[in-house]
Design an enzyme around this catalytic site. Structure first.
Site, PDB file in Angstrom:
ATOM      1  N   SER A  59      18.602 -29.348   0.119  1.00  0.00           N
ATOM      2  CA  SER A  59      17.648 -29.052  -0.954  1.00  0.00           C
ATOM      3  C   SER A  59      16.507 -30.055  -0.899  1.00  0.00           C
ATOM      4  CB  SER A  59      18.327 -29.145  -2.317  1.00  0.00           C
ATOM      5  OG  SER A  59      17.382 -29.090  -3.374  1.00  0.00           O
ATOM      6  N   TYR A  82      24.017 -33.617  -8.378  1.00  0.00           N
ATOM      7  CA  TYR A  82      23.648 -32.550  -7.444  1.00  0.00           C
ATOM      8  C   TYR A  82      22.754 -33.100  -6.330  1.00  0.00           C
ATOM      9  CZ  TYR A  82      21.322 -28.240  -5.830  1.00  0.00           C
ATOM     10  OH  TYR A  82      20.804 -27.212  -5.074  1.00  0.00           O
TER      11      TYR A  82
END
Length: 282
Positions: A174, A187
């Site tokens: 990401s 995360y």
């Protein structure tokens, strides 16, 4: 000019695509050219979002797919239907990738069904907004790590004996691995770990001819967004990118196809950024 999404939210992870308005765009743009003809692919989180778009695109290019998902049965059945509409085959299996035993069962079922394994795509993920670092629950942080990084390692462990020279492992990282995200602390940590896993594993498997790469999406319209953020934040999602909008799963999937096919045969340990120009310059 910016273009956001209607305010909405969902009350459970990792979210359901069937409840999203508008629905994400997951259909490929171009006709298939057989770039994955006869390839056997296992993908986690393949029922919706980026995973659905990748599954459909790979089926269009000739692959057969084993798709793992958590418990979103309606989404998974729709993805299987779409894969089959492209002339592909889909094996569905529900379960928790954070448990090693499930990953082993999933890979074993895929090999039993299709006879071998050519490509592993680690894509399953979950995330939670954390307003205060002091309040991140130990069990919650462990849950995120189990899904987002332990599950990737468990899948590699289960798949590696079946991958042959020319095989591929593609991990989903990401943009937050590179620029951080203050409200998605745990995360973001897992996504950084995925970059390190990709680089380390690529070096370890290079002599076996197995290529390991990653894709780092930016803000993409997937079920994880309304499942993670309050409605007002969802309405603003992705509008701060240089392109002024969030991306669609169909705009990310071709990066996975490139890494899965022979076009990328001299590429390993790398990450492709698909983020609307949002990658940090420093």
């Amino acid at each position: 000019m910016t273009s956001g999404m209607p305010a909405q939210e969902q009350d459970r992870q990792p979210g359901r695509e069937a409840e999203m308005r508008p629905a994400p765009d997951y259909m490929p743009v171009y006709p298939g050219s057989g770039r994955l003809k006869g390839k056997i692919v296992v993908i986690t989180g393949g029922d919706s979002g980026i995973g659905r778009a990748v599954s459909i695109l790979f089926a269009r290019e000739g692959a057969k797919l084993a798709i793992a998902y958590k418990d979103e049965d309606e989404d998974a059945r729709e993805t299987a239907r779409l894969v089959e509409a492209e002339g592909g085959e889909a094996l569905l299996m529900a379960g928790d990738v954070g448990k090693k035993a499930f990953c082993e069962r999933f890979v074993a079922a895929a090999v039993e069904r299709f006879g071998r394994l050519d490509i592993l795509i680690n894509n399953a993920a979950e995330q939670y907004v954390r307003e205060d670092i002091a309040d991140i629950p130990e069990e919650g942080m462990e849950r995120v790590f189990r899904t987002n990084i332990f599950g990737y390692v468990f899948m590699v462990q289960a798949a590696i004996e079946h991958l042959r020279r020319g095989g591929r492992i593609i991990n989903t990282s990401s943009i937050v691995a590179y620029r951080g995200q203050p409200q998605l602390l745990d995360y973001a940590m897992t996504k950084g770990a995925i970059v390190a896993l990709t680089r380390s594993l690529s070096a370890r498997l290079a002599d076996k001819g197995i290529l390991v790469n990653a894709v780092a999406p930016g803000p993409i319209w997937t079920p994880l967004i309304p499942a993670s953020f309050p409605a007002d934040k969802v309405a603003e999602f992705g509008t701060d990118t240089p392109l002024g909008r969030p991306g669609q799963p169909a705009e990310v999937a071709p990066a996975y196809l490139f890494l899965a096919c022979e076009d990328s045969r001299f590429m390993t340990g790398q990450t492709i950024h698909v983020d609307g120009g949002d990658y940090p310059s420093s």
